[in-house]
Structures are given as structure tokens and as C-alpha cells.
Design a protein around this motif. Structure first.
Motif, PDB file in Angstrom:
ATOM      1  N   LEU A  70      17.714  39.700  82.693  1.00  9.25           N
ATOM      2  CA  LEU A  70      18.955  40.048  82.011  1.00  9.25           C
ATOM      3  C   LEU A  70      19.064  41.560  81.811  1.00  9.25           C
ATOM      4  O   LEU A  70      20.126  42.153  82.013  1.00  9.25           O
ATOM      5  CB  LEU A  70      19.035  39.324  80.668  1.00  9.25           C
ATOM      6  N   VAL A  71      17.971  42.185  81.437  1.00  7.49           N
ATOM      7  CA  VAL A  71      17.958  43.647  81.281  1.00  7.49           C
ATOM      8  C   VAL A  71      18.202  44.324  82.624  1.00  7.49           C
ATOM      9  O   VAL A  71      18.947  45.307  82.722  1.00  7.49           O
ATOM     10  CB  VAL A  71      16.622  44.112  80.649  1.00  7.49           C
ATOM     11  N   ALA A  72      17.600  43.797  83.692  1.00  6.18           N
ATOM     12  CA  ALA A  72      17.804  44.370  85.026  1.00  6.18           C
ATOM     13  C   ALA A  72      19.259  44.249  85.446  1.00  6.18           C
ATOM     14  O   ALA A  72      19.827  45.188  86.030  1.00  6.18           O
ATOM     15  CB  ALA A  72      16.899  43.667  86.033  1.00  6.18           C
ATOM     16  N   ALA A  73      19.878  43.119  85.154  1.00  6.18           N
ATOM     17  CA  ALA A  73      21.292  42.938  85.499  1.00  6.18           C
ATOM     18  C   ALA A  73      22.168  43.900  84.700  1.00  6.18           C
ATOM     19  O   ALA A  73      23.143  44.453  85.237  1.00  6.18           O
ATOM     20  CB  ALA A  73      21.703  41.496  85.241  1.00  6.18           C
ATOM     21  N   ALA A  74      21.850  44.130  83.444  1.00  7.83           N
ATOM     22  CA  ALA A  74      22.627  45.061  82.617  1.00  7.83           C
ATOM     23  C   ALA A  74      22.506  46.485  83.155  1.00  7.83           C
ATOM     24  O   ALA A  74      23.498  47.228  83.202  1.00  7.83           O
ATOM     25  CB  ALA A  74      22.157  44.995  81.172  1.00  7.83           C
ATOM     26  N   PHE A  75      21.302  46.889  83.557  1.00  9.71           N
ATOM     27  CA  PHE A  75      21.129  48.228  84.113  1.00  9.71           C
ATOM     28  C   PHE A  75      21.889  48.388  85.427  1.00  9.71           C
ATOM     29  O   PHE A  75      22.492  49.427  85.690  1.00  9.71           O
ATOM     30  CB  PHE A  75      19.650  48.547  84.330  1.00  9.71           C
ATOM     31  N   GLU A  76      21.863  47.354  86.264  1.00 10.18           N
ATOM     32  CA  GLU A  76      22.583  47.444  87.530  1.00 10.18           C
ATOM     33  C   GLU A  76      24.092  47.519  87.297  1.00 10.18           C
ATOM     34  O   GLU A  76      24.800  48.283  87.964  1.00 10.18           O
ATOM     35  CB  GLU A  76      22.251  46.253  88.423  1.00 10.18           C
ATOM     36  N   LEU A  77      24.578  46.747  86.356  1.00  8.90           N
ATOM     37  CA  LEU A  77      26.003  46.789  86.029  1.00  8.90           C
ATOM     38  C   LEU A  77      26.386  48.164  85.478  1.00  8.90           C
ATOM     39  O   LEU A  77      27.424  48.731  85.842  1.00  8.90           O
ATOM     40  CB  LEU A  77      26.347  45.697  85.017  1.00  8.90           C
TER      41      LEU A  77
END
Length: 89
Positions: A70-77
Motif C-alpha cells: 500500500l505504501v509502495a502504491a501511494a509513492f508511485e501515485l
């Protein structure tokens, strides 16, 4: 990078539990279930001893991996939004 770390956390966390269970099983097989539990003997075969494969699976590594994903997805977004807004200002 954080997504691959999430995958490593999940695989290593669950894999370690499975391999530890396999190691305990091999020790019980090597020593004999009746010797490990100190019950029964050759004359009294009614005592079955312990189960050969016992796995108490803790799913905490899966939760940590989902949190990291979830943190990785937030950073990518956030990174994608930053690239989109560079041309606006």
C-alpha cells in the motif's frame, strides 16, 4: 523497490514458518513419536503419539506485506502526480 520488499517480507515470513515446521517434523520422525511424547511402548500400540505435521501459521507477515504494498502504491501515485503537475506551473 518497496513493492519487491513487500513480496520478500511475505515470502520469507511464511516460508520460515513452513520450513521450521518441516524441521520439527523431521526431528519427530527421527526420534520416534513415542519417544518424544514419553508415552506408550511397543507392547501397548494403542497410543498414537503426536501428529507428524503440525503447522501453526501466523499471518502477520502477510499483513505487513500488504501494508508495504500500500505504501509502495501511494509513492508511485505521488510520483505520477508530480510528473503530471510539472508542466502546469
Amino acid at each position: 523497490m518497496a513493492g519487491s520488499a513487500a513480496l520478500v517480507v511475505m515470502v520469507s515470513g511464511v516460508g520460515a514458518q513452513i520450513f521450521a515446521s518441516a524441521a520439527r517434523t523431521s526431528v519427530v520422525e527421527y526420534l520416534g513419536a513415542q519417544l518424544v511424547t514419553a508415552g506408550g511402548n511397543e507392547a501397548d500400540p494403542s497410543y498414537e503419539g503426536v501428529s507428524l505435521w503440525i503447522l501453526n501459521l501466523d499471518l502477520a507477515p502477510v499483513g505487513w506485506a500488504l501494508g508495504l504494498a500500500l505504501v509502495a502504491a501511494a509513492f508511485e501515485l505521488g510520483q505520477r502526480l508530480q510528473k503530471d503537475t510539472e508542466g502546469l506551473v
